[in-house]
Scaffold this active site. Structure first.
Site, short mmCIF file in Angstrom:
data_model
loop_
_atom_site.label_atom_id
_atom_site.label_comp_id
_atom_site.label_asym_id
_atom_site.label_seq_id
_atom_site.Cartn_x
_atom_site.Cartn_y
_atom_site.Cartn_z
N ASN A 32 0.73 -1.01 0.42
CA ASN A 32 0.29 -0.15 -0.06
C ASN A 32 1.29 1.14 0.05
OD1 ASN A 32 -2.89 0.76 2.54
ND2 ASN A 32 -3.10 1.17 -0.12
N CYS A 83 -7.19 4.65 7.82
CA CYS A 83 -6.01 3.95 7.13
C CYS A 83 -4.68 3.34 8.08
CB CYS A 83 -4.89 5.09 6.35
SG CYS A 83 -4.21 4.18 5.14
N ASN A 107 -15.19 1.61 0.12
CA ASN A 107 -14.02 0.61 0.02
C ASN A 107 -15.24 -0.72 0.51
OD1 ASN A 107 -11.25 2.09 0.57
ND2 ASN A 107 -13.14 2.53 2.89
N GLU A 142 -9.79 0.38 -3.18
CA GLU A 142 -10.60 1.92 -2.39
C GLU A 142 -11.18 2.74 -2.37
OE1 GLU A 142 -7.21 3.04 -0.35
OE2 GLU A 142 -6.10 0.60 0.13
N CYS A 156 -4.92 -2.90 2.30
CA CYS A 156 -6.16 -2.22 2.92
C CYS A 156 -5.68 -2.55 4.33
CB CYS A 156 -7.42 -2.01 2.04
SG CYS A 156 -8.38 -0.60 3.03
N GLY A 157 -5.54 -2.07 4.65
CA GLY A 157 -5.02 -2.56 6.50
C GLY A 157 -7.45 -2.05 7.27
N1 LIG Z 1 -9.12 4.84 0.95
C1 LIG Z 1 -9.62 4.89 2.25
C2 LIG Z 1 -9.06 4.61 3.20
C3 LIG Z 1 -7.20 3.79 3.20
C4 LIG Z 1 -7.19 2.94 3.40
C5 LIG Z 1 -6.05 1.93 3.58
N2 LIG Z 1 -5.14 2.06 2.14
C6 LIG Z 1 -5.64 0.88 5.16
O1 LIG Z 1 -5.04 0.89 5.18
O2 LIG Z 1 -6.50 0.53 5.43
C7 LIG Z 1 -10.81 5.15 2.42
O3 LIG Z 1 -11.65 6.67 1.92
O4 LIG Z 1 -11.75 4.88 3.41
#
Ligand SMILES: N[C@@H](CCC[C@H](N)C(=O)O)C(=O)O
Length: 297
Positions: free
Chosen positions: A15, A76, A197, A215, A224-225
């Site tokens: 990511n 995130c 998401n 995402e 995506c965590g």
């Molecule tokens: N795109 C997501 C926020 C980011 C998520 C991220 N990559 C993670 O690791 O959780 C959103 O707009 O909610």
């Protein structure tokens, strides 16, 4: 550059994250600057984690999370691990309390270098996700894509981890679905007033699943965590797995997600520094540190 601030290019299981240091000043990264950085191959990112001075007493910093389309998110997971690693390297401390738009969260660097973030409590009520219409049971909501009598994806579980997630359960390999085609349609579906998401999850055992995510505000990412946390709690909540799950993400790495008895969700995984530089938070103009360039050449 007149107003340059330090930043590091990092990644959390692929990511792509920029960690930008805005402590000690009132500047913010503008949506235009974010989009300009995202448009360049060298600084292309999924999220910017902008570190600001703490707002709530007792916290280490306020973190603004900016997607590559310039929109903001409340959570995130992979980016937060990058922030922990960066600040642990800078300060020698291991334990942190951060504030985001979604609230406070604790995080720590472990002795073995892995990073654990307490992602807080999941929310399952339809107003919290949010959905645009009432669903009494969010373990499987009415939503499908494909022919009405033979949908390709249907009945996702939905949850908020400080950001909205829909998890579609699939029985085939997660790579066999056209997530690049369905992702944008589902992200912008009228059922999700703040967009969502969108993930495909394939349960591989009572303690493991494969996950692929489209995402919100970004597109397909290598991990995506927060989606991993949402998938884990939804899998446990629907009886598909237990409350401790190893998630395999598209880049090939793994995240350990533990849903504790106190309802908090712990996410443990790695983070990696790539290079550092400075950027202008108003325009997105940037330069790489010379030391980083020498290392790269
Ligand atoms: N795109 C997501 C926020 C980011 C998520 C991220 N990559 C993670 O690791 O959780 C959103 O707009 O909610």
């Amino acid at each position: 550059m007149a107003h340059a601030i330090p930043f590091a290019r990092m990644n959390g299981l692929g990511n792509e994250i920029l960690v930008a240091d805005l402590r000690g000043q009132t500047k913010r990264i503008t949506p235009d600057a974010a989009r300009a950085l995202a448009a360049r191959a060298e600084t292309h990112f999924d999220q910017i984690m902008a570190i600001h001075d703490p707002v709530t007493p007792g916290t280490s910093a306020y973190i603004r999370i900016i997607n590559s389309d310039g929109s903001e998110s409340g959570a995130c997971g992979n980016g937060m691990r990058c922030v922990v690693q960066a600040l642990a390297a800078e300060t020698g401390e291991r334990d942190f309390v951060f504030e985001t738009r979604a609230g406070l969260l604790e995080a720590r660097e472990r002795e073995d270098g892995m990073l654990t973030v307490d992602m807080g409590k999941p929310r399952f009520d339809w107003q919290a996700i949010p959905l645009s219409e009432e669903f009494a049971d969010t373990r499987a909501i009415e939503l499908q894509i494909g022919p009405i009598d033979a949908p390709i994806l249907h009945s996702p579980s939905v949850a908020s981890m400080g950001n909205p997630h829909a998890i579609f359960w699939v029985s085939e390999d997660v790579w066999s679905y056209q997530l690049d085609r369905f992702g944008p349609i589902l992200e912008h579906h009228p059922l999700f007033p703040e967009r969502a998401n969108i993930s495909l999850a394939r349960v591989t055992s009572k303690a493991s699943l494969d996950l692929r995510t489209w995402e919100r505000g970004v597109g397909l990412t290598k991990a995506c965590g927060s989606a991993a946390c949402a998938a884990a709690v939804c899998a446990a909540r629907t009886g598909r797995t237990g409350r401790s799950v190893t998630i395999t993400v598209p880049a090939g790495g793994e995240l350990l997600i533990e849903w504790l008895d106190n309802d908090h969700v712990l996410m443990t995984g790695p983070a990696e520094w790539e290079w550092s530089g400075t950027l202008d938070p108003e325009t997105g103009a940037f330069s790489r540190d010379e030391a980083a360039l020498e290392t790269a050449s």
